[in-house]
Design a protein around this motif. Structure first.
Motif, PDB file in Angstrom:
ATOM      1  N   LYS A 132       0.852  -1.191   0.000  1.00  0.00           N
ATOM      2  CA  LYS A 132       0.000   0.000   0.000  1.00  0.00           C
ATOM      3  C   LYS A 132       0.881   1.232   0.000  1.00  0.00           C
ATOM      4  O   LYS A 132       1.691   1.434   0.910  1.00  0.00           O
ATOM      5  CB  LYS A 132      -0.917   0.000   1.225  1.00  0.00           C
ATOM      6  CG  LYS A 132      -1.907   1.160   1.246  1.00  0.00           C
ATOM      7  CD  LYS A 132      -2.885   1.075   0.076  1.00  0.00           C
ATOM      8  CE  LYS A 132      -3.920   2.200   0.109  1.00  0.00           C
ATOM      9  NZ  LYS A 132      -4.833   2.127  -1.058  1.00  0.00           N
ATOM     10  N   GLY A 135      -0.609   8.622  -2.111  1.00  0.00           N
ATOM     11  CA  GLY A 135      -0.818   7.275  -2.605  1.00  0.00           C
ATOM     12  C   GLY A 135      -0.289   7.023  -3.995  1.00  0.00           C
ATOM     13  O   GLY A 135      -0.433   5.915  -4.516  1.00  0.00           O
ATOM     14  N   ILE A 179      -3.127   2.638   5.530  1.00  0.00           N
ATOM     15  CA  ILE A 179      -2.617   1.280   5.382  1.00  0.00           C
ATOM     16  C   ILE A 179      -3.564   0.282   6.038  1.00  0.00           C
ATOM     17  O   ILE A 179      -3.875  -0.775   5.476  1.00  0.00           O
ATOM     18  CB  ILE A 179      -1.202   1.179   5.992  1.00  0.00           C
ATOM     19  CG1 ILE A 179      -0.231   2.073   5.210  1.00  0.00           C
ATOM     20  CG2 ILE A 179      -0.712  -0.255   6.009  1.00  0.00           C
ATOM     21  CD1 ILE A 179       1.109   2.259   5.898  1.00  0.00           C
ATOM     22  N   LEU A 195      -5.012  -1.637   2.795  1.00  0.00           N
ATOM     23  CA  LEU A 195      -4.208  -2.783   2.387  1.00  0.00           C
ATOM     24  C   LEU A 195      -5.073  -4.035   2.409  1.00  0.00           C
ATOM     25  O   LEU A 195      -5.626  -4.402   3.443  1.00  0.00           O
ATOM     26  CB  LEU A 195      -2.998  -2.940   3.312  1.00  0.00           C
ATOM     27  CG  LEU A 195      -1.913  -3.900   2.845  1.00  0.00           C
ATOM     28  CD1 LEU A 195      -0.527  -3.405   3.272  1.00  0.00           C
ATOM     29  CD2 LEU A 195      -2.131  -5.301   3.374  1.00  0.00           C
TER      30      LEU A 195
END
Length: 1339
Positions: A760, A766, A809, A813
């Motif tokens: 991630k 991001g 995360i 994730l």
């Protein structure tokens, strides 16, 4: 064999015959139920809500808690009542058709949220006839009907093909008039199952090849289904288990009804070969031959192209397909040849990309770690098919494919099956491999035609593998079907296939399909050659066309488009039009792989029941519930706990590689380990490469591979003693600078499965991988464990950004099947979290010189954020006993001396979550080649190991024993109107406790009686004392208190009444005080009326209740009604009550806004004749726990004292008493006592000697209304001494109109005031009257 006319069995595209169809019915009342009715039997299903659902929808309001039963099914799983019985008009009288069209079986049950759905096939068409009596249908449409709700009855879309649909049908009516379009929860599943890639058969077991099922086309056994190819296994399993519990006769009837359907996914199609083109001639003129290709796609590792690659720990590979070529001739000959394809059986992944043929291949596990799964895969192939010949078509010129080929070759060489026996050549081994670079071999002028050269590499194996052959014969032994009685004919197996070719390329689609076409032709040629026959070109043209269609179908399933090179497979030539079509398909694949496959994968996982938290529909069986409970209780017999050691370390390398050759043992093998060898070693790195602008968008695996070798070298050097295991690299992952490597002991590999990795990104919102996390999860036996290494945002004051990175995360994730970090029993986070210490530089260094680590830790940002619940909620960290690990001068033990002068901090941390984790150590290591110091921790993890075979055996034994005890199979109970819990037969969970109850069977009721408890008071210390309940004890028995339950008081006649006041008023307690009531209360000397003084009079005055056994011994009938509600108005219902005498009146200054607490009243049965025995009290809430009444009203605002009366004095009498007394209320003098006494006597119409409290108001139809009228002292209560009456009636005297008092008689509502709690069972505050009296306030 009895052949049907060609018109009824040969033509494809027609609907299944009517005898294979059923009808779906619905019953809406009293419970919603669905029925699948065949011509002879009906399968009835009714949803059974769980307890929590019943409470949520209000149908089970009496249940106090919704905790699931111990050991019972998951409380979130949907339950269903099921029954199978012969169809009859009486059974189906309340049912009506749910849809006008027939259905063709059910695929099973599935739950979506709290709803349970039944999936049925609504349209199918025949696509193949393997031989007469064995047909295959393609599923063209399905529908999902909700078992527990009618919300989706009109949401199912009208089928486009249904031009003759009934307009009056419930489903599909008036959809165009819906104001808001509601999407069906199973819409995606409906699209998937109806896309033309699923097939079923009600004639034979379609999940097994012809060689693995009976030679004759007779009824098949559902128990022999191969679940590897059964795509509705998750949905149909509950019904199959239900079938296994039926008697043999019922089981045969269920199979004959064709209600249960087995579905495969892949491809199936038959070509009808006319007699003129058939390779085998027959004397039966007019009957054609059948050539069929049937491909079964495995569901074990199902998924789309870039979501399912390689192998898993159970030996299942992606895109594994068994393709079978079947030829049937009317001469009575059946030929079958099977081959398989599947992904390269190593652990590898490939990410989707927008550039064709540039998707990077990542190897996720070392060769040593791969070998156990590799061996398991080929062992299963050898057991199913015999010898295996691998045909590897990967390219040697492409680096990624060449790496896979190298690993494949290594696996084959080290596989036990590839080792020939003694004195045998390698050709005799059970596993052989041929590496055939398809692109290189077909690069010349011949093009794809050159692929036929592969024949010379595999022909020896092809001859050795042979094929399956069966011929028809009759009982008299006449061969070749010349018997005159076809019904007596049967098949005899002549030859069996003894090996299989396993072909693969990268995707196992285009190249693989072309080579499999050649292998199939080789087998058919061998079969015909052995019989001295040759096939015409028309036959081979049909054969090639079938294989081209097969390649297109399998490619659409896996990649989203048809197969490339299919034009050559179909015609044997590659044209320009074919090349253009291939380019278009490649472009389309890019779209599907990058944008659509994620959702397709989720739908596939939903169908197979592999989503996290997904539970199957449970077919409610009381015996099964009992088995589940018993298995939970006896879990120690088939499961065990094992403790393993996990070593975890994190190191920020600062982009340096000069430490690779250094001794890493102070970090990887610290002294805390001693001689213990950890089962798992998890190593996390940060800044494994320099985080420059060129690196943050890509991951270079070369650095990671160098560190992997350094770690393994150190571990092997440290653990090289006798008895130590070697370590293997299980899996590693990398996100630019963050890397995670998991090493495990070789002996622990057999306990590890379902290893997955994920990353991630959090850098640049991001987009970049300079910050983020790498995670690897695994199942160690039955315990899921997750490791996460992270590098969070830098900066002294950026703790909010770090918190956001953690949240991103933790939420974002994801592993396969939508599994998140929180879905694991044990989670370990470690890495450079970058949280700093909020102190100045000088202050921090001063604390470090003093080694005041606690002072530093108090200002640690991570500690403060965790305490505040802003990051790492529910995670724990061991106590830090080492110096801060950031930031050091390179090669020194001195903190940052540069101009930036960063404050020392513990940026490198290890956190844990999980009750089965126990941390053993937490420290840092003295490695100085980075500006960080590495940190390590060791954990003891308790893992659960379940022996599944032993568990299943015990479960079956418990089921059979319980079934014999009950005497009948309750699983086959026809659904009725009873509650499901009534069928459960639980035993007591502990000795001495009653069995579990249901709505009909209540352990607290015996023969309709409610429980009674009899408490005998202890003996007093001497005859001069008597024992009573302590009036000062709390009313709540669970409240901690130092007060004793019983106290001794002097045995005095004048204290007799006060002793009764301390008796319990709980309707659940019966106190035997018969020894204390030796004389009649009416003979007691009346107490003198105290002198009137408002400031000293008690506010607690009322009537006491005693449960006298003598008065309750006669009645044992209907339980009494609950106590009457307290009326608050002037017109309260019930008979008028008499006022108390002055001797029973008391005043105490109080707030007029205090609410009137509800009066304690005796039970209704206590007002009957003394000869009757009262029933036990109703289990209602005690009066002192009910909500307080509305605030009392007063007729004179200046009145400062309240009048306390008996609880049964009517409001009218209280108002009259107040009105007359308020005229002189300001002159409170002792000589008013006599006037007040006369006033009370005048109102009540009685004197001190003949007063009785009035009869309590009763509900209509109550027990009290059934007996003769008259005042009877309630059971559990006594008349006040000196006030006992004899006539049992109270009279209200006529009032004379008073002109100037009308305003005073009109009640006025005071301003609302805050209610004050009234302790009805507490201390009397030193007043003369004992505790337990009630405080009554006038209105």
């Amino acid at each position: 064999m009895d052949y049907s006319p060609p018109s009824s069995t040969l033509w494809s595209g027609q609907a299944p015959s009517p005898e294979k169809s059923s009808q779906i019915l619905i019953r809406e009342y009293p419970h919603r139920a669905l029925a699948i009715a065949s011509q002879s039997h009906a399968l009835i299903l009714r949803h059974s809500p769980t307890t929590s659902e019943a409470i949520a929808n209000g149908s089970l309001t009496s249940v106090a808690s919704a905790h699931p039963r111990v050991g019972g099914p998951d409380s979130t799983a949907s339950k269903c009542m099921v029954a199978f019985s012969p169809a009859s008009e009486e059974l189906l009288a309340d049912y009506r058709p749910l849809t006008a069209r027939p259905i063709f079986g059910t695929l099973g049950l599935i739950s979506i949220g709290r709803d349970a759905f039944l999936c049925v096939i609504t349209q199918a068409s025949r696509v193949a006839t393997l031989r007469p009596g064995e047909t295959v249908e393609k599923i063209e449409a399905v529908q999902f009907f909700c078992l527990n709700s009618a919300d989706y009855d009109d949401v199912v879309a009208v089928d486009s093909y249904d031009v003759d649909s009934d307009a009056s049908s419930v489903y599909g009516q008036s959809l165009g008039r819906r104001d808001v379009a509601v999407e069906h929860p199973c819409l995606e599943l409906q699209k998937l199952l109806g896309n033309g890639t699923f097939y079923y058969s009600t004639d034979f077991d379609v999940t097994n090849r012809m060689q693995d099922r009976p030679a004759d086309a007779v009824a098949f056994d559902i128990d022999n289904f191969d679940e590897s190819f059964l795509w509705n296994s998750f949905m149909i399993r509950p019904l199959v288990e239900f079938r296994s519990r039926l008697q043999q006769q019922e089981r045969d009837a269920l199979d004959a009804s064709r209600i249960l359907t087995s579905a495969i996914r892949g491809f199936c199609k038959s070509w009808t070969i006319p007699q003129t083109s058939a390779p085998l001639k027959t004397t039966r003129t007019g009957l054609p031959s059948y050539l069929t290709i049937i491909s079964r796609l495995s569901c074990r590792r199902a998924g789309t192209r870039f979501n399912a690659r390689g192998i898993d720990d159970d030996g299942n590979v992606a895109n594994f397909v068994e393709s079978e070529t079947v030829y049937w001739s009317p001469s009575g000959v059946v030929f079958s040849y099977a081959q398989v394809r599947g992904s390269v059986p190593v652990f590898w992944e490939q990410a989707a990309g927008l550039i064709p043929n540039q998707q990077k291949i990542s190897i996720t596990r070392s060769t040593d770690g791969t070998q156990p799964a590799f061996d398991k895969h080929f062992a299963e192939l050898e057991q199913a098919y015999g010898a295996v010949h691998v045909v590897n078509l990967l390219s040697a010129s492409k680096p990624g494919e060449y790496e896979l080929t190298t690993l494949y070759r290594h696996g084959v060489q080290n596989c036990p099956l590839s080792q020939p026996g003694e004195k045998q050549s390698r050709d005799r081994a059970l596993l052989r491999e041929t590496e055939y670079d398809f692109h290189a071999e077909t690069k010349g002028p011949q093009g794809y035609e050159a692929a036929n050269q592969i024949r010379r590499y595999i022909e020896r194996s092809a001859d050795g593998f042979a094929y399956y052959l069966a011929e028809e014969s009759d009982d008299e032994g006449e061969p070749n079907g010349r018997s005159s009685s076809p019904k007596s004919r049967r098949y005899i197996v002549i030859l069996q296939q003894e090996g299989v070719f396993r072909t693969n390329c990268l995707d196992c689609l285009d190249r693989t399909n072309l080579i499999q076409t050649i292998i199939s032709r080789m087998a058919v040629e061998s079969f015909l050659g052995h019989r001295g026959e040759r096939a015409a070109s028309d036959f081979w043209s049909r054969h090639a066309s079938l294989w081209a269609d097969n390649g297109d179908a399998l490619s659409k399933i896996y990649a989203g488009t048809g197969a490339l090179k299919s034009s050559f497979t179909r015609t044997g030539k590659m044209s320009i039009a074919g090349a253009i079509a291939d380019f278009r398909k490649s472009t389309t694949r890019l779209y599907y792989n990058n944008f659509a496959d994620k959702y397709r994968q989720n739908t596939i996982d939903n169908l197979l029941g592999r989503l996290v938290g997904q539970t199957p529909v449970i077919l409610f069986d009381p015996i099964s519930d009992y088995v589940s409970y018993e298995l939970q209780r006896r879990s120690s017999e088939f499961s065990s706990n094992e403790k393993i050691i996990i070593w975890v370390g994190t190191f920020n390398l600062n982009g340096r590689t000069d430490g690779i050759n250094e001794d890493l043992s102070p970090w990887l093998c610290p002294p805390e380990l001693g001689s213990v060898q950890p089962e798992i070693v998890a190593v996390g790195f940060q800044e494994i490469v320099e985080l420059n602008p060129q690196q943050i968008m890509n991951s270079d695996p070369s650095r990671k591979q160098l560190w992997e070798k350094a770690i393994k070298k150190t571990l092997d050097r440290r653990f090289n003693r006798e008895g130590d295991d070697r370590y293997v690299l299980l899996r590693s992952g990398q996100l630019v600078g963050a890397a995670l490597c998991i090493f495990v002991k070789a002996s622990a590999l057999h306990n590890i499965k379902n290893v997955e990795g994920s990353v991630k990104k959090t850098g640049l919102s991001g987009m970049a991988g300079n910050k983020g996390a790498v995670a690897i999860r695994l199942d160690y036996a039955n315990t899921p464990i997750c490791f996460v290494t992270a590098h969070l945002a830098a900066g002294f004051t950026n703790y909010d950004e770090r918190n956001k990175d953690y949240a991103t995360i933790d939420r974002g994730l994801r592993f396969q099947r939508n599994r998140g970090i929180g879905d694991h029993e044990s989670v370990i986070w470690f890495g450079d979290f970058n949280y700093r210490v909020g102190l100045g530089l000088e202050k921090a260094k001063e604390l470090l010189r003093q080694r005041d680590l606690e002072g530093m830790y108090e200002n640690d940002q991570l500690n403060l954020q965790m305490v505040a619940g802003l990051a790492f909620r529910f995670y724990s960290e061991a106590r830090i006993m080492f110096m801060p690990t950031y930031k050091f001068d390179l090669g020194k033990d001195e903190y940052d001396s540069s101009e930036k002068a960063r404050i020392p901090a513990w940026t490198d941390r290890i956190l844990r979550k999980g009750t089965n984790l126990r941390q053993l150590c937490y420290n840092s290591a003295p490695l100085r080649f980075s500006d960080h110091r590495p940190v390590y921790a060791t954990f003891e993890c308790t893992v659960n190991i379940v022996d599944e075979k032993r568990r299943d055996k015990i479960g079956r034994e418990i089921y059979d024993r319980r079934k014999s005890e009950i005497g009948s199979d309750t699983a086959n109970m026809v659904a009725d109107d009873s509650e499901d819990e009534d069928l459960i037969g639980y035993d007591a969970i502990e000795p001495g406790l009653p069995a579990a109850s249901s709505d009909r069977q209540k352990w607290w009721l015996e023969n309709g009686k409610m429980p009674r408890s009899s408490i005998n008071p202890p003996k007093p210390e001497s005859p001069a004392y008597q024992t009573i309940l302590n009036p000062k004890r709390p009313s709540n028995p669970y409240t901690p208190t130092d007060e004793q339950d019983w106290v001794n008081i002097p045995r005095r006649s004048e204290s007799r009444l006060s002793s009764f006041s301390s008796m319990s008023t709980s309707p659940y307690e019966h106190v035997n005080h018969s020894t204390l009531l030796s004389s009649s209360a009416s003979n007691s000397t009346p107490r003198k009326t105290p002198s009137y003084e408002p400031s000293t009079l008690s506010a607690k005055l009322g009537r006491l209740q005693l449960n006298e056994e003598a008065k309750t011994a006669q009645f044992d009938g209907i339980p009494p009604p609950p106590p009457p509600r307290r009326q608050t108005g002037m017109n309260a219902s019930g008979p008028a009550s008499s006022a108390n005498t002055a001797s029973q009146l008391a005043r105490k200054p109080m707030n007029t806004g205090v609410p009137v607490p509800p009066a304690r009243t005796g039970s209704a049965a206590s007002q009957q004749r003394p000869t009757l025995k009262t029933a036990p009290p109703v289990a209602k809430k005690p009066a002192h726990l009910t909500a307080p009444a509305s605030p009392a009203t007063s007729t004179n605002p200046s009145l400062t004292s309240e009048l306390a009366t008996q609880s049964d004095i009517s409001r009218l009498q209280q108002a009259e008493l107040l009105r007359r007394f308020s005229a002189n209320g300001q002159e409170s003098k002792p000589n008013k006592e006599e006037d007040l006494s006369r006033l009370v006597a005048k109102i009540s119409g009685s004197n001190h000697g003949n007063y009785h409290p009035p009869q309590l108001p009763q509900r209509s139809g109550s027990i009290a209304s059934l007996v003769a009228p008259g005042r009877v002292t309630p059971a559990g209560a006594i008349g006040l001494v000196g006030l006992a009456g004899h006539d049992g009636r109270s009279q209200l005297p006529e009032r004379k109109a008073v002109a100037n008092s009308s305003a005073q008689l009109r009640p006025q509502s005071p301003a609302p005031r805050r209610s004050q709690p009234v302790d009805l069972l507490g201390d009397d505050g030193g007043m003369e009257m004992g505790g337990g009296w009630e405080a009554l306030k006038p209105t």
